[in-house]
Scaffold this motif. Sequence first.
Motif, short mmCIF file in Angstrom:
data_model
loop_
_atom_site.label_atom_id
_atom_site.label_comp_id
_atom_site.label_asym_id
_atom_site.label_seq_id
_atom_site.Cartn_x
_atom_site.Cartn_y
_atom_site.Cartn_z
N GLY A 219 2.75 16.38 -1.26
CA GLY A 219 2.80 17.83 -1.22
C GLY A 219 2.98 18.42 0.17
N LEU A 220 3.10 17.60 1.19
CA LEU A 220 3.27 18.11 2.55
C LEU A 220 4.73 17.96 2.97
CD1 LEU A 220 0.11 16.57 4.24
CD2 LEU A 220 0.37 18.80 3.18
N SER A 221 5.26 19.00 3.57
CA SER A 221 6.66 18.97 3.99
C SER A 221 6.84 18.02 5.17
CB SER A 221 7.13 20.37 4.38
OG SER A 221 6.49 20.77 5.57
N ILE A 222 8.06 17.59 5.37
CA ILE A 222 8.36 16.70 6.49
C ILE A 222 8.10 17.38 7.83
CG2 ILE A 222 10.82 17.25 6.58
CD1 ILE A 222 9.41 13.76 7.11
N GLY A 223 8.38 18.67 7.90
CA GLY A 223 8.12 19.41 9.14
C GLY A 223 6.64 19.45 9.47
N TYR A 224 5.80 19.67 8.46
CA TYR A 224 4.36 19.68 8.69
C TYR A 224 3.88 18.31 9.14
CZ TYR A 224 -0.62 19.83 8.09
OH TYR A 224 -1.96 19.75 8.32
N ARG A 225 4.37 17.25 8.47
CA ARG A 225 3.92 15.90 8.82
C ARG A 225 4.32 15.52 10.24
NH1 ARG A 225 5.72 12.72 3.51
NH2 ARG A 225 7.59 13.83 4.08
N MET B 72 0.85 -1.18 0.00
CA MET B 72 0.00 0.00 0.00
C MET B 72 0.88 1.23 0.00
SD MET B 72 -3.17 0.87 2.48
CE MET B 72 -2.40 1.36 3.99
N SER B 73 0.58 2.14 -0.88
CA SER B 73 1.37 3.36 -1.01
C SER B 73 0.83 4.43 -0.07
CB SER B 73 1.31 3.85 -2.45
OG SER B 73 1.97 5.07 -2.55
N ARG B 74 1.72 5.08 0.66
CA ARG B 74 1.32 6.15 1.57
C ARG B 74 1.52 7.52 0.95
NH1 ARG B 74 1.73 5.27 7.50
NH2 ARG B 74 2.20 7.47 7.39
N SER B 75 2.01 7.57 -0.28
CA SER B 75 2.33 8.86 -0.88
C SER B 75 1.08 9.69 -1.13
CB SER B 75 3.10 8.67 -2.18
OG SER B 75 2.29 8.00 -3.13
N GLY B 76 -0.08 9.07 -1.31
CA GLY B 76 -1.29 9.83 -1.58
C GLY B 76 -1.74 10.65 -0.39
N SER B 77 -1.51 10.15 0.82
CA SER B 77 -1.98 10.87 2.01
C SER B 77 -1.04 11.99 2.42
CB SER B 77 -2.17 9.90 3.17
OG SER B 77 -0.93 9.35 3.55
N SER B 78 0.17 11.98 1.93
CA SER B 78 1.12 13.01 2.34
C SER B 78 1.71 13.75 1.15
CB SER B 78 2.23 12.39 3.18
OG SER B 78 2.97 11.48 2.38
N ARG C 135 -5.43 20.70 3.23
CA ARG C 135 -4.07 21.02 2.82
C ARG C 135 -3.56 20.05 1.75
NH1 ARG C 135 0.30 23.57 6.72
NH2 ARG C 135 2.03 23.64 5.28
N VAL C 136 -3.90 18.76 1.89
CA VAL C 136 -3.51 17.77 0.88
C VAL C 136 -4.22 18.07 -0.43
CG1 VAL C 136 -3.72 15.33 0.25
CG2 VAL C 136 -2.90 15.95 2.51
N ALA C 137 -5.50 18.42 -0.37
CA ALA C 137 -6.25 18.76 -1.59
C ALA C 137 -5.66 20.01 -2.25
CB ALA C 137 -7.71 18.98 -1.25
N ALA D 151 -2.52 19.03 -4.04
CA ALA D 151 -2.82 18.29 -5.27
C ALA D 151 -3.29 19.24 -6.37
CB ALA D 151 -3.88 17.24 -4.99
N ARG D 152 -4.10 20.25 -5.99
CA ARG D 152 -4.56 21.23 -6.98
C ARG D 152 -3.38 22.03 -7.54
NH1 ARG D 152 -8.78 22.02 -3.36
NH2 ARG D 152 -7.73 23.84 -2.51
N SER D 153 -2.48 22.46 -6.67
CA SER D 153 -1.35 23.26 -7.15
C SER D 153 -0.41 22.40 -8.00
CB SER D 153 -0.60 23.89 -5.98
OG SER D 153 0.04 22.91 -5.21
N LYS D 154 -0.27 21.13 -7.66
CA LYS D 154 0.56 20.24 -8.46
C LYS D 154 -0.05 20.04 -9.85
CE LYS D 154 2.79 15.75 -8.44
NZ LYS D 154 2.98 14.49 -7.71
N ALA D 155 -1.37 19.88 -9.90
CA ALA D 155 -2.05 19.71 -11.18
C ALA D 155 -1.95 20.98 -12.01
CB ALA D 155 -3.51 19.35 -10.95
N ALA D 156 -2.04 22.14 -11.37
CA ALA D 156 -1.93 23.40 -12.10
C ALA D 156 -0.52 23.59 -12.66
CB ALA D 156 -2.30 24.57 -11.19
#
Length: 71
Positions: A9-15, A1-7, A50-52, A55-60
């Motif tokens: 675009g989030l920095s390590i400090g935020y996580r 299972m990949s955990r990349s979807g839940s995190s 924040r994750v959404a 994802a929006r900024s990455k898509a843009a």
Amino acid sequence: MSRSGSSAGLSIGYRIGYRFRLIGLTLFGPAQLGEANDPKARLERERAARVAGAARSKAARSKAAPRSRDS
């Protein structure tokens, strides 16, 4: 299972900060509250937003990136 979807675009400090706040609320937070007043639910809603947003900024950014031609 990949955990990349839940995190994504989030920095390590935020996580790390998110985990500390979640653990703190789990151990020392208030007793049972309604969904609207629950600080853990609010924290999870803020993270989902924040994750959404990431994802929006990455898509843009991927749409705005010029494509190179192979000619």
